[in-house]
Design a protein around this motif. Structure first.
Motif, mmCIF file in Angstrom:
data_model
loop_
_atom_site.group_PDB
_atom_site.id
_atom_site.type_symbol
_atom_site.label_atom_id
_atom_site.label_comp_id
_atom_site.label_asym_id
_atom_site.label_seq_id
_atom_site.Cartn_x
_atom_site.Cartn_y
_atom_site.Cartn_z
ATOM 1 N N LEU A 18 4.124 -0.202 10.745
ATOM 2 C CA LEU A 18 3.364 -1.200 9.987
ATOM 3 C C LEU A 18 3.769 -1.277 8.523
ATOM 4 O O LEU A 18 3.278 -2.138 7.799
ATOM 5 C CB LEU A 18 1.864 -0.888 10.074
ATOM 6 N N ALA A 19 4.648 -0.393 8.087
ATOM 7 C CA ALA A 19 4.941 -0.282 6.661
ATOM 8 C C ALA A 19 5.559 -1.547 6.079
ATOM 9 O O ALA A 19 5.281 -1.907 4.933
ATOM 10 C CB ALA A 19 5.856 0.914 6.407
ATOM 11 N N ALA A 20 6.397 -2.248 6.848
ATOM 12 C CA ALA A 20 7.044 -3.445 6.317
ATOM 13 C C ALA A 20 6.023 -4.523 5.982
ATOM 14 O O ALA A 20 6.174 -5.255 4.991
ATOM 15 C CB ALA A 20 8.070 -3.977 7.309
ATOM 16 N N ALA A 21 4.964 -4.644 6.781
ATOM 17 C CA ALA A 21 3.947 -5.673 6.548
ATOM 18 C C ALA A 21 2.851 -5.194 5.600
ATOM 19 O O ALA A 21 2.446 -5.908 4.684
ATOM 20 C CB ALA A 21 3.328 -6.104 7.869
ATOM 21 N N MET A 22 2.380 -3.976 5.825
ATOM 22 C CA MET A 22 1.256 -3.464 5.040
ATOM 23 C C MET A 22 1.693 -2.828 3.729
ATOM 24 O O MET A 22 0.892 -2.712 2.804
ATOM 25 C CB MET A 22 0.475 -2.420 5.848
ATOM 26 N N SER A 23 2.937 -2.395 3.645
ATOM 27 C CA SER A 23 3.465 -1.519 2.602
ATOM 28 C C SER A 23 2.771 -0.164 2.701
ATOM 29 O O SER A 23 1.800 0.012 3.446
ATOM 30 C CB SER A 23 3.346 -2.107 1.192
ATOM 31 N N THR A 24 3.237 0.795 1.944
ATOM 32 C CA THR A 24 2.566 2.094 1.894
ATOM 33 C C THR A 24 1.858 2.310 0.560
ATOM 34 O O THR A 24 1.411 3.422 0.264
ATOM 35 C CB THR A 24 3.581 3.235 2.135
ATOM 36 N N VAL A 25 1.747 1.253 -0.232
ATOM 37 C CA VAL A 25 1.045 1.343 -1.522
ATOM 38 C C VAL A 25 -0.440 1.074 -1.307
ATOM 39 O O VAL A 25 -0.867 -0.071 -1.146
ATOM 40 C CB VAL A 25 1.620 0.343 -2.545
ATOM 41 N N TRP A 26 -1.206 2.135 -1.243
ATOM 42 C CA TRP A 26 -2.662 2.037 -1.113
ATOM 43 C C TRP A 26 -3.259 3.149 -1.978
ATOM 44 O O TRP A 26 -3.312 4.304 -1.566
ATOM 45 C CB TRP A 26 -3.092 2.199 0.354
ATOM 46 N N TYR A 27 -3.685 2.791 -3.183
ATOM 47 C CA TYR A 27 -4.298 3.780 -4.065
ATOM 48 C C TYR A 27 -5.613 4.273 -3.440
ATOM 49 O O TYR A 27 -6.311 3.533 -2.748
ATOM 50 C CB TYR A 27 -4.613 3.166 -5.426
ATOM 51 N N ASP A 28 -5.952 5.517 -3.714
ATOM 52 C CA ASP A 28 -7.233 6.032 -3.238
ATOM 53 C C ASP A 28 -8.376 5.319 -3.969
ATOM 54 O O ASP A 28 -8.376 5.248 -5.199
ATOM 55 C CB ASP A 28 -7.327 7.538 -3.501
#
Length: 308
Positions: free
Chosen positions: A60-70
């Motif tokens: 899912l990383a390509a669509a969601m990215s892995t940038v999710w701050y806490d």
């Protein structure tokens, strides 16, 4: 005179799904978040919001990215640079964590911010995330239902909260600091039938997820029916996420769904949400950099908000 329609926003930068992130956000960071939060604080925004994902699988990383701050860390950081704007988790996947842990984090946030927390919760959708943390993905709805009940107790005024359920059982365990608010608002996110039912029966508010305007009236009517059938009389804050906005006549391609035009034209369009029973709107601005975003936010607060 009718009270103005409150408006808030999901913060950029802190989550960067390709569905909504602008290109400039990739190189942005804490200074940008702080500057945007300050403008929201000055421009009458009711809340600023931060999302929640612990880990994003490679598929899912390509669509969601892995940038999710806490969200707890992000909102606590922004509490220190703002004075009045409320701090919303939109949404915290609270089923991923024990409710006492969640309560400790968010009660502290409410205390540090002077009582500005709104706890938005949702069931989550990333199976690998649940599996990595040892949480039952298939029954995540039931997990969330009980977690909400446990959080009601753990975020209440009692120093030694008590909850006895199928998944969680605690009493005689003290937690301080307590929240400043005697009743922390709990808004339920999601637009599935299960999420709408959960919001109706367990929430103080409903945060729809992607419902277009023409679907909202039926959803709002269903919320009312469910609450009436259950004998729930407490008020429910009904939210809506508006179309993307760009004040004025854009000189670049902002997308066909984006609301553009004069302040009067945009205000007239947004007033339709109140007419269908919405109590607060979440807005998003198409922009090419931080300066354009903060200019749009300030203009919205000065020119459009008074006419909502």
């Amino acid at each position: 005179m009718t009270a103005p329609l409150p408006y808030g926003m999901q913060l950029p930068v802190q989550s960067q799904s390709t569905i909504y992130a602008e290109p400039w956000e990739a190189a942005a960071g804490p200074d940008d978040l702080a500057a945007i939060a300050r403008v929201a604080d000055r421009s009458g925004f009711d809340y600023i919001a931060s999302c929640d994902h612990v880990a994003v699988p490679r598929r899912l990383a390509a669509a969601m990215s892995t940038v999710w701050y806490d969200p707890v860390a992000t909102l606590a950081f922004l509490a220190g640079v703002t004075e009045r704007v409320r701090l919303l988790s939109h949404v915290a996947v609270v089923g991923l964590r024990h409710p006492l842990l969640t309560a400790k984090q968010y009660a502290t946030l409410d205390r540090l911010s002077g009582g500005r927390l709104v706890l938005g919760v949702g069931a989550g959708h990333v199976q690998e995330e649940f599996e990595a943390l040892g949480v039952d993905f298939e029954h995540r709805g039931a997990v969330l239902d009980e977690t909400i009940d446990a959080l009601r107790a753990a975020l209440g005024p009692e120093e030694f909260p008590e909850h006895h359920g199928k998944l969680y059982d605690f009493e005689g365990l003290g937690q301080r600091p307590r929240p400043v608010q005697r009743h922390v608002p709990l808004w339920v996110g999601g637009s599935s039938p299960a999420a709408v039912r959960r919001a109706a029966l367990k929430g103080d508010g409903w945060l729809p997820q992607g419902d277009p305007r023409d679907r909202l009236p039926d959803q709002i009517a269903r919320l009312g029916r469910l609450r009436a059938e259950a004998g729930v009389a407490d008020p429910l804050t009904v939210g809506a996420i508006t179309e993307p906005l760009h004040l004025g006549t854009p000189t670049w391609e902002v997308g066909r769904r984006t609301l553009t035009g004069t302040a009067d034209e945009i205000a007239e369009s947004l007033r339709a949400y109140r007419a269908m029973g919405v109590h607060q709107i979440q807005v998003r601005f198409r922009c090419r950099d931080r300066a354009e975003l903060t200019d749009q936010m300030a203009a919205f607060g000065a020119e459009i908000a008074p006419h909502l």
